[in-house]
Design an enzyme around this catalytic site. Sequence first.
Site, PDB file in Angstrom:
ATOM      1  N   HIS A  61      -3.166  -5.843 -12.168  1.00  0.00           N
ATOM      2  CA  HIS A  61      -1.578  -5.551 -12.513  1.00  0.00           C
ATOM      3  C   HIS A  61      -0.831  -6.228 -11.538  1.00  0.00           C
ATOM      4  O   HIS A  61       0.728  -6.755 -12.373  1.00  0.00           O
ATOM      5  CB  HIS A  61      -1.132  -4.178 -12.921  1.00  0.00           C
ATOM      6  CG  HIS A  61       0.245  -3.013 -12.260  1.00  0.00           C
ATOM      7  ND1 HIS A  61       0.428  -3.691 -13.554  1.00  0.00           N
ATOM      8  CD2 HIS A  61       1.151  -2.548 -12.097  1.00  0.00           C
ATOM      9  CE1 HIS A  61       2.484  -3.196 -13.417  1.00  0.00           C
ATOM     10  NE2 HIS A  61       2.016  -2.310 -11.804  1.00  0.00           N
ATOM     11  N   GLU A  90       4.105   3.141  -2.742  1.00  0.00           N
ATOM     12  CA  GLU A  90       3.785   3.824  -3.918  1.00  0.00           C
ATOM     13  C   GLU A  90       2.229   4.904  -4.111  1.00  0.00           C
ATOM     14  O   GLU A  90       2.339   5.908  -3.537  1.00  0.00           O
ATOM     15  CB  GLU A  90       4.072   3.924  -5.114  1.00  0.00           C
ATOM     16  CG  GLU A  90       4.076   4.209  -6.401  1.00  0.00           C
ATOM     17  CD  GLU A  90       4.732   5.680  -6.750  1.00  0.00           C
ATOM     18  OE1 GLU A  90       6.064   5.842  -5.216  1.00  0.00           O
ATOM     19  OE2 GLU A  90       4.474   6.316  -7.332  1.00  0.00           O
ATOM     20  N   ASP A  91       1.345   3.757  -3.809  1.00  0.00           N
ATOM     21  CA  ASP A  91      -0.512   4.842  -4.187  1.00  0.00           C
ATOM     22  C   ASP A  91      -0.834   4.642  -2.802  1.00  0.00           C
ATOM     23  O   ASP A  91      -2.314   5.200  -3.405  1.00  0.00           O
ATOM     24  CB  ASP A  91      -1.095   3.427  -4.984  1.00  0.00           C
ATOM     25  CG  ASP A  91       0.315   3.818  -6.563  1.00  0.00           C
ATOM     26  OD1 ASP A  91       1.519   4.727  -6.804  1.00  0.00           O
ATOM     27  OD2 ASP A  91       0.164   3.288  -7.839  1.00  0.00           O
TER      28      ASP A  91
END
Length: 737
Positions: A61, A90-91
């Site tokens: 991605h 974010e992850d």
Amino acid sequence: MEEFYTKEEQEEIQLQLNELIGACPKCLTDANQKLIVKAFKLADRAHKGIRRKSGEPYIFHPLAVARIVAEEIGLGTKGVVAALLHDVVEDTDYTVEDISTMFSPKIASIVDGLTKLEVFFDNTESKQAENFRKLLLSMVEDVRVILIKLADRLHNMRTLDSMPENKRLKIAGETLYIYAPLAHRLGLYAIKTELEDLSLKYEHPNVYDDISKKIVESSLRQLNSINEFSAPIKEKLTEAGYKFEIKGRPKSIYSIWSKMQKKDLPFEEIYDVLAIRIVFTPLPGMSEKTQCWTIYSMITDIYKPKPDRLRDWISVPKANGYEALHATFMSSHGNWVEVQIRSERMDEIAEKGFAAHWKYKENSDKESELDNWLKRIRELLENPDDDSLEFLDDFKLNLFASEIVVFTPKGDKITMPNGATALDMAFEIHSDLGYRCIGAKVNYKLVPLSYKLKSGDQVEILTSKKQTPKWEWFDFVTTAKAKARIKQAFRKERKKFIGKGEKILEKYLTEKKLAINSKILRKLQTHYNAKNKDELYFKIGKGIIDLKDASKVLSDKPYNKWVRYWKLSFGFGKEGNKPKVDKKKPLLLTDDKEQHNFTIANCCHPIPGDDVIAYQDDDDNLILHSRNCKVAIKLMSSHGDRIIPAQWESQKILSYIAVIKITGIDSLGIVSKLTKVISDDQNVNMRSIHVESHDGIFEGLIHIYIHHTKDLNNLILKLMKIKGIHTVIRQERQNSK
Ligand code: MN
């Protein structure tokens, strides 16, 4: 990475990385390439072990997003690096500070902006215009954040199948109403078109398939027409020494669909309008502008032009950089044909926006050219300009809606969102002023509470001690603050009545030498049909329930037991017992209304057979909208998490209301012919008919009850056969006559 990936995956990842570097002409130096590899390694380490729903490793991605950023948007090293890292903070456990130390504060701030955007979108229920504008202008310090976000969205849309199903409609809705207009505004036409088409594909799969099939079926016919029309033009241009290409102007599936909707026309009438594009390589020694006009003039020697349809985007390009000459000519068959004349450079700018500009500037420092571009985007975002705002209507998010500034009688400045009313302003100043507000004086004129303020208005709020908050106020307040205050007032009021009701009941029971206990409460709740004890108290306090017959209930006669038994076992009279909804599965709409108690939306009145979605409101009621419904589209973008895809099961028992509109030539007995056809039809029931006639033309609106769109279509076919009838169409909205 060995232990996590298969050998094939490893090879594919390496290949994608190499291709990414190759796709970034602005990242040619060794130092830049090293930076990209470093970012890749960090992203790979951070996302290690994570796979998307499709099963592929997550790292694909960020790699794909970075590739879009380099290839389709035209950003340089910083953009590519930030794109690779866009999901890391974010992850995973890495922080913005980590990225700042490892790379640079600039890259860290871009990643930070992207992370905030993500959080903002996930946690904001309603994406109000003012929120969005603030987001763009203040949260985003670097416009690259917006460009990378667009690339991220584009890749997510391309791979929407690997997103959870319950998120798909939300993502598609947001894309259509936020990201596609944004791409348009930035001149990224290719991306805009792809985003629109992909949204349509997920929101209306049937429409999408239908139109794509028709395009394929019609393409040969279209090609023949284009060849026929362009043959003499080709000859002339070749004679004049031009190198050029003539092609049909591609019409996106979405643009065809939206035109069909807007103009209420069938596919053929939109698709068959011939439109061609001439893209030429400019001859040396003459300006591109002159050559566009020369080509235009050459075509006028062959076909008759329509002068009022000439659009000159060469002398004055559009704000987003678009240049071209648009003209319309009459073909030898007597049809109008739209012709766009562009140089190669103009064509590339039209597709890629400003990203293409730098390419045509020779001997210039490429990074500084990029900076100029970014600066220009920033200006575009800050200065709304009428021309490029035309695509935003009231329903879509007005991304650039400005705030308004109004004044108190003393001259104090108050900033309000565009669209705010006098009542909003009252609440903005003080909640008591809001509760007591009865109207306002705007520029010394008396106006109602619902008056929409304009920038520069001088506003005096008028109050009365007798005024109390009203439910209707919700219809015209727009700010979150005003809404919250009104709700609060009702909660307070309710509490007051609950307290009062409890006291009344206590007093009543004391007189009967009884005290409040759960058994008594249960009996009373059942008898008075109250969901819980608060509701019981509230109704007593408000005087809805008077306790006249309470003694009968309390003596607990067998009759009452039976009533209770009956109520419990059949589920009647019991509110608040709504079934749980599994949002991950499409909602099946069956004839059994007890199973899912849905209501039909008033705006679009869908019937079985229509594409529908369900919206779950604050009280968990399911409201069914047609997928085309403007209200539904808005809900999908702003409350996507409350949208549940729905499917009709066989429908034979329940009837739904549908409206058909009929026009034709007024003749004796036409109404009785119409009603006869309808009453002869076993599958429909007429509820009302309304006919108006003037100048020999009649227009009828017929409300009927039906079970399914199939029945409706059959009926429409039958009605069409009546002599004198011109059109029979289903009216999608009942309210708009
Ligand atoms: Mn992402």
